[in-house]
Design a protein around this motif. Structure first.
Motif, PDB file in Angstrom:
ATOM      1  N   GLN A  53      12.168   8.884  -9.269  1.00 59.34           N
ATOM      2  CA  GLN A  53      11.432   7.930  -8.471  1.00 59.34           C
ATOM      3  C   GLN A  53      12.289   6.695  -8.163  1.00 59.34           C
ATOM      4  O   GLN A  53      12.335   6.233  -7.022  1.00 59.34           O
ATOM      5  N   TYR A  54      12.979   6.175  -9.183  1.00 63.16           N
ATOM      6  CA  TYR A  54      13.750   4.952  -8.956  1.00 63.16           C
ATOM      7  C   TYR A  54      15.042   5.223  -8.209  1.00 63.16           C
ATOM      8  O   TYR A  54      15.534   4.369  -7.472  1.00 63.16           O
ATOM      9  N   ILE A  55      15.581   6.430  -8.389  1.00 59.00           N
ATOM     10  CA  ILE A  55      16.757   6.799  -7.585  1.00 59.00           C
ATOM     11  C   ILE A  55      16.348   6.819  -6.113  1.00 59.00           C
ATOM     12  O   ILE A  55      17.037   6.282  -5.243  1.00 59.00           O
ATOM     13  N   ALA A  58       0.829  -1.203   0.000  1.00 57.53           N
ATOM     14  CA  ALA A  58       0.000   0.000   0.000  1.00 57.53           C
ATOM     15  C   ALA A  58       0.866   1.256   0.000  1.00 57.53           C
ATOM     16  O   ALA A  58       0.618   2.202  -0.763  1.00 57.53           O
ATOM     17  N   LEU A  59       1.913   1.277   0.818  1.00 57.50           N
ATOM     18  CA  LEU A  59       2.771   2.464   0.913  1.00 57.50           C
ATOM     19  C   LEU A  59       3.471   2.752  -0.409  1.00 57.50           C
ATOM     20  O   LEU A  59       3.458   3.880  -0.916  1.00 57.50           O
ATOM     21  N   VAL A  60       4.089   1.709  -0.978  1.00 54.83           N
ATOM     22  CA  VAL A  60       4.869   1.923  -2.199  1.00 54.83           C
ATOM     23  C   VAL A  60       3.965   2.373  -3.342  1.00 54.83           C
ATOM     24  O   VAL A  60       4.305   3.297  -4.088  1.00 54.83           O
ATOM     25  N   LEU A  61       2.775   1.754  -3.455  1.00 55.51           N
ATOM     26  CA  LEU A  61       1.894   2.132  -4.570  1.00 55.51           C
ATOM     27  C   LEU A  61       1.352   3.546  -4.388  1.00 55.51           C
ATOM     28  O   LEU A  61       1.202   4.288  -5.369  1.00 55.51           O
ATOM     29  N   THR A  62       1.055   3.915  -3.147  1.00 49.66           N
ATOM     30  CA  THR A  62       0.577   5.276  -2.910  1.00 49.66           C
ATOM     31  C   THR A  62       1.649   6.289  -3.285  1.00 49.66           C
ATOM     32  O   THR A  62       1.384   7.302  -3.946  1.00 49.66           O
ATOM     33  N   PHE A  63       2.887   5.962  -2.884  1.00 44.82           N
ATOM     34  CA  PHE A  63       4.013   6.823  -3.239  1.00 44.82           C
ATOM     35  C   PHE A  63       4.159   6.916  -4.760  1.00 44.82           C
ATOM     36  O   PHE A  63       4.334   8.007  -5.336  1.00 44.82           O
ATOM     37  N   ASP A  64       4.004   5.774  -5.409  1.00 44.19           N
ATOM     38  CA  ASP A  64       4.111   5.693  -6.866  1.00 44.19           C
ATOM     39  C   ASP A  64       3.062   6.582  -7.544  1.00 44.19           C
ATOM     40  O   ASP A  64       3.353   7.343  -8.465  1.00 44.19           O
ATOM     41  N   ARG A  65       1.819   6.500  -7.039  1.00 40.79           N
ATOM     42  CA  ARG A  65       0.752   7.335  -7.592  1.00 40.79           C
ATOM     43  C   ARG A  65       1.032   8.812  -7.357  1.00 40.79           C
ATOM     44  O   ARG A  65       0.831   9.656  -8.224  1.00 40.79           O
ATOM     45  N   GLY A  66       1.518   9.100  -6.148  1.00 42.69           N
ATOM     46  CA  GLY A  66       1.842  10.487  -5.823  1.00 42.69           C
ATOM     47  C   GLY A  66       2.858  11.037  -6.810  1.00 42.69           C
ATOM     48  O   GLY A  66       2.706  12.137  -7.346  1.00 42.69           O
ATOM     49  N   ALA A  67       3.878  10.217  -7.077  1.00 45.53           N
ATOM     50  CA  ALA A  67       4.914  10.649  -8.019  1.00 45.53           C
ATOM     51  C   ALA A  67       4.312  10.886  -9.398  1.00 45.53           C
ATOM     52  O   ALA A  67       4.670  11.848 -10.090  1.00 45.53           O
ATOM     53  N   SER A  90      22.442  -0.406  -8.161  1.00 47.58           N
ATOM     54  CA  SER A  90      22.247  -0.527  -9.601  1.00 47.58           C
ATOM     55  C   SER A  90      21.162   0.446 -10.091  1.00 47.58           C
ATOM     56  O   SER A  90      21.337   1.155 -11.086  1.00 47.58           O
ATOM     57  N   PHE A  91      20.061   0.525  -9.337  1.00 51.52           N
ATOM     58  CA  PHE A  91      18.981   1.430  -9.732  1.00 51.52           C
ATOM     59  C   PHE A  91      19.407   2.883  -9.606  1.00 51.52           C
ATOM     60  O   PHE A  91      19.122   3.698 -10.477  1.00 51.52           O
ATOM     61  N   ILE A  92      20.082   3.193  -8.495  1.00 51.66           N
ATOM     62  CA  ILE A  92      20.509   4.578  -8.290  1.00 51.66           C
ATOM     63  C   ILE A  92      21.409   5.005  -9.449  1.00 51.66           C
ATOM     64  O   ILE A  92      21.205   6.056 -10.058  1.00 51.66           O
ATOM     65  N   LEU A  93      22.378   4.166  -9.787  1.00 51.92           N
ATOM     66  CA  LEU A  93      23.310   4.521 -10.864  1.00 51.92           C
ATOM     67  C   LEU A  93      22.603   4.592 -12.216  1.00 51.92           C
ATOM     68  O   LEU A  93      22.761   5.551 -12.971  1.00 51.92           O
ATOM     69  N   ARG A  94      21.788   3.573 -12.519  1.00 51.40           N
ATOM     70  CA  ARG A  94      21.169   3.515 -13.837  1.00 51.40           C
ATOM     71  C   ARG A  94      20.261   4.717 -14.090  1.00 51.40           C
ATOM     72  O   ARG A  94      20.313   5.345 -15.145  1.00 51.40           O
ATOM     73  N   TYR A  95      19.435   5.039 -13.070  1.00 53.25           N
ATOM     74  CA  TYR A  95      18.503   6.137 -13.305  1.00 53.25           C
ATOM     75  C   TYR A  95      19.176   7.502 -13.165  1.00 53.25           C
ATOM     76  O   TYR A  95      18.704   8.478 -13.734  1.00 53.25           O
ATOM     77  N   SER A  96      20.282   7.552 -12.405  1.00 47.41           N
ATOM     78  CA  SER A  96      21.044   8.807 -12.392  1.00 47.41           C
ATOM     79  C   SER A  96      21.651   9.040 -13.769  1.00 47.41           C
ATOM     80  O   SER A  96      21.649  10.165 -14.285  1.00 47.41           O
ATOM     81  N   ILE A  97      22.179   7.973 -14.359  1.00 45.18           N
ATOM     82  CA  ILE A  97      22.726   8.089 -15.710  1.00 45.18           C
ATOM     83  C   ILE A  97      21.628   8.517 -16.671  1.00 45.18           C
ATOM     84  O   ILE A  97      21.807   9.407 -17.507  1.00 45.18           O
TER      85      ILE A  97
END
Lengths: 316, 295
Positions: A271-273, A244-253, B106-113
């Protein structure tokens, strides 16, 4: 979106689907200590088996059961070469299995139209009904399945079986010395977890009503791992909370992405960083997640009245 | 369809050289730190990007690009170990936690790139001379690749067998406790190994990028065969990985011939490495390591 309620209902459906995924990963990783880095492989099997069978006019519950059976078989087969090896080998094999399966559905037009994807009919036809009704129908279906998976996982965790898989996770040498066959338990747990994952895949396919190979990237695996790690490995409620938390965050983004112009950094990347940083923070400062591992509940322990502080394996 | 076997063999040497450069760091760090570093793919990608910008827009030329990328990504690798993996391991993180942490990096680097350079593929613009040697077409870049791979492998062999640091690396890999007891500073050795491994990955990334394209998935595109090299060669075994790299290079190029003959998509190429992983794990989980006891 025009109707904010639809947006919310859509989120609820996704929480249900990902809830099934995170409960299944929690069973594999949280309780049994299996590093399933290939969740998306079984998700893909579920979605494709569902799509192909439902195109043949098979009723949806049969499709779901077949999807679960197929993924359980795949999970069992994939686990075979690595059952007796260290954790990392299984991780590599399942991760690469996901890549290969995606390649197969991408290259083989005969399976489901290759890269072009295939339309999937909804499980319960709601044609002509308002969008809200069809969302509610989906919520009922998805949460029904989630309830079944959750109860199975919860019962298993508190059963003698659950104690064995937790023991194997904590100290495989000790558990094997007591005659518990590590390979057998791992294969069974992976098969069961994969079956649940495939049910989520089937539900996802019929909800989106379309699938193509690009919907099954390794990103999905990682998202589910975040949910379990945040929520608390070894706690089924934690798995749901994480979803629930991750999806809510995802929607927010996503909302921010749509509303705010001229951001200095593409929110899709950001978002992925942030997910990556979040995972590192969790691993460093709260490896047990938000909710602690659920305590063991058995009838005997309750009678003795010491269920709170005995027979509880602490996470290392 | 006639098959140009000489070309297949030459291509295998090219592929094998690339995999050797890419997998050496993966297998060495895997052996020393006891977990597979999935962010190794991003070390490759980062190397490709740095090399691209040094050689292309900044006009420093290809060799300078190789050197700068080696140093820069080597530092990133050492920092990742020193800043994240080592402290996590000290806090008692399990192997699964370390693998998850590597995926997070891996994610931090890939998406930073991706954020810094966008997801659109970039191409090295330099024109490599190509020559025809009998039936074999040879591109200058490939000769460079083979030369650099063999040169660095020889150098690493020399370092591992003749220098104190190299002997310390081998000692630490085969028995960390004993190495520590003998006065080897195992942590420093491990950090150095991460530096070298990530640097080699960067070199592999530049060649891969120059041969195909530079984008945030450049490394991930070849991570499967690199794991196959590590597994087949025996985790942590440098000499095993040399043999394994060329075996997998040959297997992939022969496999492509077979795929073409069977009228299957050549996109199945990664499946060959996958099969090699599975077969190795079933029949010989320690890979070729037994052949090279010394390492």
């Amino acid at each position: 979106m025009a109707d904010p309620l639809i947006y919310l209902l859509d989120l609820v459906v996704f929480v249900g689907i990902y809830g099934i995924l995170s409960v299944s990963l929690n069973l594999e990783f949280g309780f049994a200590g299996i590093a399933n880095f290939g969740k998306v492989a079984f998700f893909l099997v579920g979605a494709y088996v569902y799509a192909i069978l439902s195109a043949l006019g098979v009723p949806f519950y049969v499709c779901l059961i077949a999807a679960a059976a197929a993924a359980a078989l795949v999970g069992f087969l994939v686990s075979l070469p690595t059952l007796k090896l260290r954790e990392d080998y299984l991780a590599i094999v399942v991760l690469t299995t996901g890549e290969i399966l995606r390649q197969i559905v991408k290259s083989e037009k005969a399976i489901a139209n290759g890269v072009w994807g295939i339309a999937v009919s909804p499980a319960i036809p709601t044609l002509g009904m308002p969008a809200r009704v069809s969302s509610l129908v989906n919520i009922g279906l998805v949460f029904g399945c989630l309830l079944v998976c959750f109860l199975v996982a919860q019962r298993l965790a508190n059963s003698p079986y659950g104690r064995v898989i937790r023991a194997l996770r904590e100290d495989e040498v000790a558990a094997e010395a007591l005659g518990k066959n590590r390979a057998k338990y791992r294969a069974q747990v992976l098969a069961l977890g994969s079956a649940m994952t495939a049910i989520a895949g089937g539900l996802y396919a019929q909800y989106i009503q379309f699938i193509d190979p690009y919907m099954f990237m390794p990103l999905i695996t990682f998202t589910v791992w975040i949910m379990v790690l945040i929520g608390g490995p070894g706690n089924n409620w934690g798995a749901l909370l994480g979803a629930a938390l991750v999806l809510t965050f995802d929607r927010g983004a996503n909302i921010i992405k749509d509303r705010v112009q001229n951001l200095p950094i593409d929110p899709g990347n950001l978002q992925y960083i942030l997910y990556g940083i979040l995972i590192l923070l969790v691993l460093f400062f709260r490896p047990q997640g938000l909710l602690r591992e659920s305590r063991l509940r058995t009838r005997a322990l309750e009678k003795v009245g010491r269920g709170r502080d005995t027979a509880q394996g602490q996470r290392s | 369809m006639a098959v140009n076997w000489a070309q297949v063999l030459f291509n295998s040497a090219v592929t094998g050289s690339l995999y050797l450069l890419g997998a050496t760091g993966l297998t060495l760090t895997y052996g020393l730190s006891q977990f597979p570093n999935f962010a190794h793919a991003e070390f490759i990608t980062l190397g490709a990007f740095i090399g691209y910008f040094m050689a292309g827009p900044l006009g420093l030329g290809f060799p300078a690009g190789l050197a700068i990328a080696f140093l820069a990504v080597g530092l990133v690798g050492a920092a990742a170990y020193r800043g994240i993996f080592q402290p996590l391991a000290k806090r008692g993180a399990s192997i699964i936690h370390l693998m998850v942490a590597s995926i997070a990096i891996s994610f931090i680097l890939r998406y930073s790139i991706g954020a810094a350079w966008s997801w659109k593929p970039l191409y090295f613009t330099s024109n490599w001379p190509s020559l025809q040697l009998g039936p074999v077409r040879i591109v200058g870049l490939w000769l460079w690749l083979i030369g650099v791979a063999i040169g660095l492998a020889l150098l690493l062999h020399f370092v591992l067998t003749r220098t104190k640091i190299g002997k310390a690396i081998r000692g630490t890999a085969s028995n960390p406790t004993l190495a520590l007891a003998s006065g080897i500073q195992t942590e420093r050795i491990t950090i150095m190994t991460w530096f070298i491994g990530a640097g080699l990955a960067a070199v592999a990334g530049i060649f891969r990028g120059a041969d195909t394209q530079v984008w945030p998935m450049t490394g991930w595109d070849i991570i499967l065969p690199l794991f196959a090299v590590a597994v087949l060669g025996g985790i942590g075994n440098f000499y095993g990985s040399i043999v394994a790299a060329f075996i997998i290079g040959l297997a992939e190029n022969l496999g492509v011939v077979v795929l073409l003959q069977l009228h299957l998509s050549t996109e199945y190429r990664p499946a060959i490495a996958f099969l090699i992983i599975i077969i190795t794990l079933i029949f010989r989980p320690r890979g070729l390591a037994m052949l090279f006891r010394r390492a």
